[in-house]
Design an enzyme around this catalytic site. Structure first.
Site, PDB file in Angstrom:
ATOM      1  N   ASP A  90      39.992  24.460  41.310  1.00 25.61           N
ATOM      2  CA  ASP A  90      38.566  24.193  41.017  1.00 25.61           C
ATOM      3  C   ASP A  90      38.453  22.773  40.127  1.00 25.61           C
ATOM      4  OD1 ASP A  90      35.761  23.826  41.160  1.00 25.61           O
ATOM      5  OD2 ASP A  90      35.436  25.770  40.001  1.00 25.61           O
ATOM      6  N   ASP A 270      36.000  32.951  47.124  1.00 19.99           N
ATOM      7  CA  ASP A 270      36.688  33.290  45.640  1.00 19.99           C
ATOM      8  C   ASP A 270      35.341  34.028  44.953  1.00 19.99           C
ATOM      9  OD1 ASP A 270      35.898  31.357  43.048  1.00 19.99           O
ATOM     10  OD2 ASP A 270      35.436  30.750  44.863  1.00 19.99           O
TER      11      ASP A 270
END
EC number: 2.4.2.29
Length: 378
Positions: A90, A270
């Site tokens: 991320d 996720d």
């Protein structure tokens, strides 16, 4: 990165993604390893016990500790952690957004104070990409301008414009550096369907020297909005995402969220929920959620879920897990996390099989039917 669609059932997709480090069959759930480790588990657990083909790392946290340059010197995330399959990182935008008063968003990037020692830092789109190069993740997320919901149309519009500009800067930097890592853009727009369309079309149209993004994510959801509104927003967004590239829904979510998003054309997911719930004593089963601390499990010799064949369910009883949880034994966290992650990973495998066999709707109906048998904690 190679990508192919193996089968489509309605809008649900079964695809295959190949990176340098692994082959990923979708739909896929990606366990969250914020600090280069899934909490309470190691690389061997992830590869040999759970057979997870991809996990997440977080740019913000790894940049602050131990430092991306240190990780680079130690072989990137794969060499550092021992996990030899794919990593997705991320950008750290969500973590910066979560800092509240300790963050400032500008057109150039994000100023923030470290949650560790209060030191001041700056993330530009280009700097985030350079950090991710040091981490050597297989899939790198661009920096995006995440906003709270609900919000004004003016702020949502600004978020889209800034996210698009940052995505383009990231793409230019990535192409000019000539690296082989894969780059995903992030669609914003709150829960406004028109803004989602604008954001998606703007990002999909970006190209530099013939290069475009390798995949696209839906960001900015699961931040407090009603579930149905989230599902409707996903449904309004996926038609504007390329069919020939992966579609990733960030930070979502429950098993129900996953199956609803798959039905709307999403491939990748996720969430911290499996491991966080495990640590707090909530275990996923075919029939609903089991709260392991309940006294009725003190003498229960059955596995967490009789239908589960995970390492924990094959070897340990509810009674033993009940004891470990109450005794605050560290072993509990590992065994419970293995079970919950196995549940998620097996769940998406079952969804994939249903898509391949053309029975996704039947599988979804059965999924809800089984959970309705015991919708309360068992």
């Amino acid at each position: 990165m190679e990508f192919r669609i193996d089968s489509i059932d309605g809008n649900a997709r079964a695809c295959t993604i190949k990176t340098e480090h692994s082959e990923i069959k979708t739909p896929i759930f990606m366990p969250v390893g914020t600090a280069a480790a899934v909490k309470s588990l190691d690389a061997i657990d992830m590869m040999e016990i759970l057979d997870a083909p991809i996990i997440l790392g977080n740019t913000y946290h790894l940049y602050l500790r131990p430092g991306d340059e240190i990780i680079s010197k130690l072989g990137g995330l794969h060499g550092f952690s021992g996990y030899k399959r794919s990593f997705l990182t991320d950008s750290g935008g969500f973590q910066a957004f979560s800092l509240g008063d300790n963050v400032k968003f500008t057109d150039e990037g994000i100023w923030f104070k470290s949650h560790i020692d209060g030191s001041k830092h700056f993330f530009s789109p280009e700097k985030v990409i350079d950090i991710e190069y040091n981490l050597n993740s297989d899939i790198m997320m661009v920096l995006d301008d995440l906003i709270a919901l609900p919000n004004t149309k003016e702020r949502i519009k600004k978020s889209i414009e800034r996210t698009t500009e940052w995505a383009y800067r990231s793409l230019v930097h990535h192409v000019n550096r000539g690296k082989k890592n894969n780059l995903f853009a992030i669609i914003q727009g709150g829960t406004d369907f028109e803004f989602r369309r604008i954001s998606a079309e703007s990002l999909v149209s970006l190209e530099y020297k013939g290069y475009t993004f390798d995949g696209f994510a839906i960001g900015g959801l699961s931040v407090g909005e009603e579930n149905q509104l989230m599902y409707d927003t996903i449904e309004a967004t996926t038609p504007y995402m390329p069919k020939d590239k992966p579609r990733y829904l960030m930070g979502v979510g429950t098993p129900e969220d996953i199956i609803e998003a798959v039905e709307r054309g999403v491939d990748m997911f996720d969430c911290v929920m499996p491991t966080r719930n495990a640590r707090n004593g909530y275990l996923f089963t075919t029939f609903g959620t089991l709260r392991i601390k309940n006294a009725k499990y003190k003498l229960d010799e059955s596995p967490i879920d009789p239908k589960c064949n995970c390492y924990t369910c094959r070897n340990f009883s509810r009674a033993y897990l009940n004891h470990l949880f109450k005794a605050k034994e560290l072993t509990y966290f590992r065994l419970a996390s293995i079970h919950n992650l196995h549940y998620y990973l097996n769940f998406v495998k079952e969804i994939r099989e249903a898509i391949l066999e053309g029975r996704f709707k039947e599988y979804k109906k059965e999924f809800y039917s089984l959970r309705a048998m015991n919708s309360l904690e068992i």
